[in-house]
Design a protein around this motif. Structure first.
Motif, PDB file in Angstrom:
ATOM      1  N   UNK A   6       0.855  -1.189   0.000  1.00 23.79           N
ATOM      2  CA  UNK A   6       0.000   0.000   0.000  1.00 23.79           C
ATOM      3  C   UNK A   6       0.890   1.237   0.000  1.00 23.79           C
ATOM      4  N   UNK A   7       0.829   1.997  -1.081  1.00 18.39           N
ATOM      5  CA  UNK A   7       1.656   3.194  -1.183  1.00 18.39           C
ATOM      6  C   UNK A   7       0.957   4.429  -0.617  1.00 18.39           C
ATOM      7  N   UNK A   8      -0.364   4.538  -0.828  1.00 13.72           N
ATOM      8  CA  UNK A   8      -1.107   5.696  -0.319  1.00 13.72           C
ATOM      9  C   UNK A   8      -2.587   5.345  -0.300  1.00 13.72           C
ATOM     10  N   UNK A   9      -3.361   6.152   0.406  1.00 12.15           N
ATOM     11  CA  UNK A   9      -4.814   5.959   0.432  1.00 12.15           C
ATOM     12  C   UNK A   9      -5.479   7.290   0.703  1.00 12.15           C
ATOM     13  N   UNK A  10      -6.453   7.622  -0.123  1.00 13.76           N
ATOM     14  CA  UNK A  10      -7.312   8.783   0.103  1.00 13.76           C
ATOM     15  C   UNK A  10      -8.643   8.266   0.643  1.00 13.76           C
ATOM     16  N   UNK A  11      -9.010   8.705   1.823  1.00 15.16           N
ATOM     17  CA  UNK A  11     -10.294   8.297   2.397  1.00 15.16           C
ATOM     18  C   UNK A  11     -11.313   9.410   2.127  1.00 15.16           C
ATOM     19  N   UNK A  12     -11.842   9.376   0.912  1.00 14.95           N
ATOM     20  CA  UNK A  12     -12.830  10.371   0.504  1.00 14.95           C
ATOM     21  C   UNK A  12     -14.191   9.981   1.064  1.00 14.95           C
ATOM     22  N   UNK A  13     -15.012  10.989   1.356  1.00 11.99           N
ATOM     23  CA  UNK A  13     -16.300  10.687   1.967  1.00 11.99           C
ATOM     24  C   UNK A  13     -17.258  11.850   1.765  1.00 11.99           C
ATOM     25  N   UNK A  14     -18.537  11.559   2.002  1.00  9.86           N
ATOM     26  CA  UNK A  14     -19.577  12.585   2.040  1.00  9.86           C
ATOM     27  C   UNK A  14     -20.423  12.360   3.281  1.00  9.86           C
ATOM     28  N   UNK A  15     -20.715  13.448   3.988  1.00  8.72           N
ATOM     29  CA  UNK A  15     -21.616  13.379   5.140  1.00  8.72           C
ATOM     30  C   UNK A  15     -23.021  13.635   4.608  1.00  8.72           C
ATOM     31  N   UNK A  16     -23.846  12.596   4.584  1.00  9.37           N
ATOM     32  CA  UNK A  16     -25.193  12.710   4.013  1.00  9.37           C
ATOM     33  C   UNK A  16     -26.232  13.134   5.038  1.00  9.37           C
ATOM     34  N   UNK A  17     -25.936  12.925   6.313  1.00 13.48           N
ATOM     35  CA  UNK A  17     -26.883  13.285   7.371  1.00 13.48           C
ATOM     36  C   UNK A  17     -26.064  13.753   8.576  1.00 13.48           C
ATOM     37  N   UNK A  18     -26.013  15.067   8.764  1.00 16.16           N
ATOM     38  CA  UNK A  18     -25.190  15.622   9.837  1.00 16.16           C
ATOM     39  C   UNK A  18     -25.719  15.204  11.205  1.00 16.16           C
ATOM     40  N   UNK A  19     -27.024  15.291  11.387  1.00 18.44           N
ATOM     41  CA  UNK A  19     -27.619  15.033  12.699  1.00 18.44           C
ATOM     42  C   UNK A  19     -27.369  13.611  13.166  1.00 18.44           C
ATOM     43  N   UNK A  20     -27.493  12.638  12.269  1.00 14.00           N
ATOM     44  CA  UNK A  20     -27.368  11.228  12.650  1.00 14.00           C
ATOM     45  C   UNK A  20     -26.013  10.622  12.314  1.00 14.00           C
ATOM     46  N   UNK A  21     -25.108  11.456  11.805  1.00  6.74           N
ATOM     47  CA  UNK A  21     -23.756  10.976  11.533  1.00  6.74           C
ATOM     48  C   UNK A  21     -23.673   9.933  10.445  1.00  6.74           C
ATOM     49  N   UNK A  22     -24.455  10.114   9.385  1.00  5.90           N
ATOM     50  CA  UNK A  22     -24.396   9.187   8.253  1.00  5.90           C
ATOM     51  C   UNK A  22     -23.310   9.650   7.278  1.00  5.90           C
ATOM     52  N   UNK A  23     -22.404   8.748   6.967  1.00  4.74           N
ATOM     53  CA  UNK A  23     -21.262   9.080   6.113  1.00  4.74           C
ATOM     54  C   UNK A  23     -21.110   7.997   5.054  1.00  4.74           C
ATOM     55  N   UNK A  24     -20.868   8.426   3.817  1.00  7.01           N
ATOM     56  CA  UNK A  24     -20.521   7.486   2.745  1.00  7.01           C
ATOM     57  C   UNK A  24     -19.029   7.608   2.482  1.00  7.01           C
TER      58      UNK A  24
END
Length: 748
Positions: free
Chosen positions: A151-169
């Motif tokens: 493993x040379x590198x990793x980008x952990x990209x994400x989107x927060x779809x629901x701020x109140x309930x902490x839903x993250x993709x």
């Protein structure tokens, strides 16, 4: 590289300047020339130097890499007398594979020829710059022994779809480097909160890996009930990424693993403001140079982390700009941990070259900065323009396009210092030095941008060279310095069209003879180079919530002869208290509450504006009195500051940041020595010196005998990279006959 299969090789290097015959043993981080505090020739470190070391690698099945985290400014690298690679830039890592040059099971010699000159083909050089780029191998060096596929590198990209309930993709993007067999490999993710929670999230995916170095986009991982990261609650998660040969997570098939720290937050920046997790944040920050007295850039992890702590906890900031280059990974890690926002930018200062190699290096700097720092939640924008440079649409179109291609989750910014510049970035960032003590404090957004439309607008510098102030200047100048910072931050806080303001700057710094005060120091900080506060620091620290620490900082030395005409008032009390009681000779004379009668209108935008004390100090020639300023919250006394009517030297106040250091690597901590009176106040005009001697496995950074500057001085001690004793001592003697001893614990 992010593989865990590495070891730090900072100890047991040999160093010499090119013309020297003999090598000297050194440990890293290392500066090529230990400089005086001021009045030195900056050419003294712009030299060719050599570093060498032996390494041993036993396992013939392993690929071998060297990672240099920071070498200023360029180098040629050799292994067993054979050329292995080169580097230009100084601020971001260089990875070099040396597998084919290694003699396994034998001693291998690695050798660096470091050029620390200001080469015109490397940013920020080509013209004058207002900071120094000290030479040497000033950050860590690692030796990697990895599998044929790793493993040379990793980008952990994400989107927060629901701020109140902490839903993250979460959508990881993994760079796999493979010289082994092509085929199916398994990636296994384990995510857990860094509060040592036992609850874990696991995810696996099989990928078809080619025989090359290639990015692989993985499936979206839905996460629920995530504790989001913000400046008040910097929640962090640890993700372990494992690489296995085949479709199953069998331990005997594991090829590599990496461990990264992540924070998840919803970031939105628009014309109306900066929002984190839906909450509006007004930026209040300072710029920071990573320079230290004597050692330049070469300060280890603890000093880098301490700077972040000073900015967040002592000064009460929520943002720092890493002027004018990518910061230390240790500094950024600490910003993640404590919730300090970061504007990170590429190296440069005003000059843009037409040279193709120089311009290509700018693009390399953008890419290497983002590749290294993508996963830091504290970073909110990438600075992709040379600081204060003119418009260059060809170059800055490329830097913006590159940054957006690498990272679509963060906006770009680019710092300029003139109006009506072309806006190619997502945020219009401007060094606004309009406030020179007069009526105008900040320009309007339209005045700066020339645009009728609403765009995000951030002030990235103010004050600085407009009003340089030494910590040992007279009281009136120190007060005005503080008030100018206060006025700009107040105006920014009231404005609906400014994202906020980042002042120039946090700490004084060494610079070229073209700038500064003629002694190679720019006295632009709200603290000096030793991180000792000036009055201006109280403007910032007093904006903290009282629950984070009560602040009571009178902007005065309380002496009739310091200001013009022998006047003492008005006195500004920088405090987060509700009211201040003034006690003269034991009797309460006045009580000043924070209301319209004690506020300076130009400071009223601050959350806790200074309380302005207007009173009579008596006529010149009358007897002088001692005074106490008592701070109250909810009618309860929570702080007091007392000044003597007849101050004399009483003691040396000695403080140390850390009393426990790592002995087997280079570790460091700061000691501050102050000459104080009978009320424990600094004596700002006393002359004298201290001598410092150490016992055990520690050394003093810089000279062992130093004069007090403005009544005090700081110094750092560092460990020797060995642990023969578990304790060490710092013995301080002074010209006043006062002696102090500190004991330091050394651990593995």
């Amino acid at each position: 590289m992010i593989s865990n299969n590495k070891r730090l090789i900072n100890n047991n290097w040999w160093f010499k300047q090119k013309e020297d015959k003999e090598y000297n043993e050194v440990n890293l981080p290392h500066t090529n020339v230990e400089l005086p505090y001021n009045y030195f020739d900056e050419k003294s470190y712009q030299i060719i130097t050599n570093y060498k070391r032996d390494i041993y690698v036993e396992n013939k099945e392993k690929r071998v890499f060297i990672q240099f985290d920071g070498v200023m400014t360029s180098f040629n690298f050799y292994v067993n007398d054979k050329f292995a690679g080169e580097y230009k830039g100084g601020y971001t890592p260089k990875f070099i594979e040396i597998t084919k040059l290694i003699n396994y099971g034998e001693k291998n010699s690695i050798y660096l020829e470091v050029d620390s000159s200001e080469r015109e083909d490397i940013p920020p050089f080509g013209h004058v710059i207002d900071y120094l780029t000290y030479g040497g191998v000033y950050r860590d060096v690692y030796l990697y022994e990895v599998s044929q596929c790793f493993i040379e590198n990793a980008f952990y990209d994400y989107k927060v779809s629901d701020i109140k309930n902490g839903h993250v993709e979460l959508t990881p993007k993994v760079l796999i480097n493979n010289k082994g067999e092509a085929g199916e490999y398994l990636l296994n993710f384990t995510l857990k909160h860094k509060d040592n929670s036992e609850e874990k999230i696991n995810f696996t995916q099989v990928v078809e890996v080619e025989k090359a170095s290639k990015w692989y986009y993985l499936e979206e991982i839905p996460l629920e009930n995530i504790k989001l990261w913000d400046i008040e609650n910097p929640n962090l998660y640890e993700v372990k990424l494992e690489l296995f040969l085949g479709k199953e997570a069998k331990e005997n098939c594991k090829l590599d693993e990496s461990t990264e720290t992540l924070g998840f937050r919803h970031l939105k920046i628009e014309g109306k403001g900066l929002y984190i997790n839906g909450n509006k944040v007004k930026i209040r920050g300072l710029n920071r140079h990573q320079a230290f007295p004597y050692s330049g850039y070469a300060m280890p992890a603890r000093a880098q982390r301490k700077d972040a702590e000073i900015l967040k906890f002592e000064l009460g900031l929520n943002t720092v700009r890493s002027s004018h280059y990518p910061a230390s990974p240790y500094f950024l890690n600490r910003c993640d941990e404590i919730g300090l926002l970061v504007l990170e930018e590429i190296p440069g200062w005003q000059h843009v070259s037409s040279d193709e190699a120089w311009r290509n290096q700018v693009l390399d700097d953008v890419e290497s900065m983002i590749l290294r720092d993508f996963n830091h939640p504290s970073i909110i924008t990438w600075g992709v323009r040379i600081n204060e440079s003119g418009d260059d649409d060809e170059l800055y179109t490329k830097t913006n396009d590159l940054a957006r291609r690498l990272d679509a989750s963060r906006p770009t910014s680019g710092i300029r210092c003139y109006e009506n510049s072309h806006l190619l970035e997502d945020i219009y960032t401007m060094n606004d030095f309009i406030h020179d003590g007069g009526e105008q404090v900040l320009r309007t957004r339209k005045q700066v941008t020339g645009l009728d439309k609403e765009v995000p607008y951030l002030v990235t510098e103010f004050c600085g060279h407009i009003f340089p102030t030494k910590r040992f200047d007279n009281e009136e100048r120190l007060v005005e310095h503080a008030l100018r910072h206060g006025r700009v931050q107040s105006e920014s806080a009231k404005s609906q069209e400014h994202l906020g303001a980042i002042g120039w700057c946090a700490f004084d710094y060494n610079t070229h003879f073209d700038f500064g005060s003629g002694d190679r120091i720019c006295y632009h900080g709200v603290m000096d180079m030793f991180r000792i506060p000036k009055f201006a620091s109280y403007i910032y620290s007093s904006q903290k919530e009282p629950s984070q620490g009560v602040v009571l900082g009178p902007l005065t030395y309380w002496t009739r002869g310091e200001r013009n005409k022998g006047e003492v008032f008005p006195i500004y009390i920088c405090t987060n208290c509700d009211s201040v009681e003034v006690v003269l000779e034991g009797k309460t004379v006045w009580i000043f509450r924070r209301d319209e009668n004690t506020l300076d209108n130009k400071l009223s935008g601050l959350k806790y504006p200074p309380i302005k004390i207007e009173a009579s100090s008596g006529e010149w020639g009358y007897s002088w009195n001692e005074v106490e300023f008592k701070g109250f919250l909810d009618n309860k006394q929570v702080a007091v500051k007392k000044y003597s009517k007849n101050p004399v030297l009483k003691d040396l106040s000695v403080t140390i940041d850390d009393k426990c250091l790592k002995g087997e690597e280079v570790d460091t901590t700061r000691v501050v020595v102050k000459a104080v009176d009978q009320c424990e106040n600094l004596l700002p005009f006393i002359s004298g010196f201290i001598s410092v001697e150490t016992e055990g496995d520690i050394n003093v950074v810089g000279p062992k005998q130093v004069a007090l500057i403005g009544g005090c001085i700081g110094f750092w001690i560092k460990t020797k990279g060995k642990l023969s004793n578990k304790t060490a001592k710092i013995n301080i003697k002074s010209s006043f006959g006062i002696e102090k001893t500190l004991e330091v614990e050394l651990v593995k």
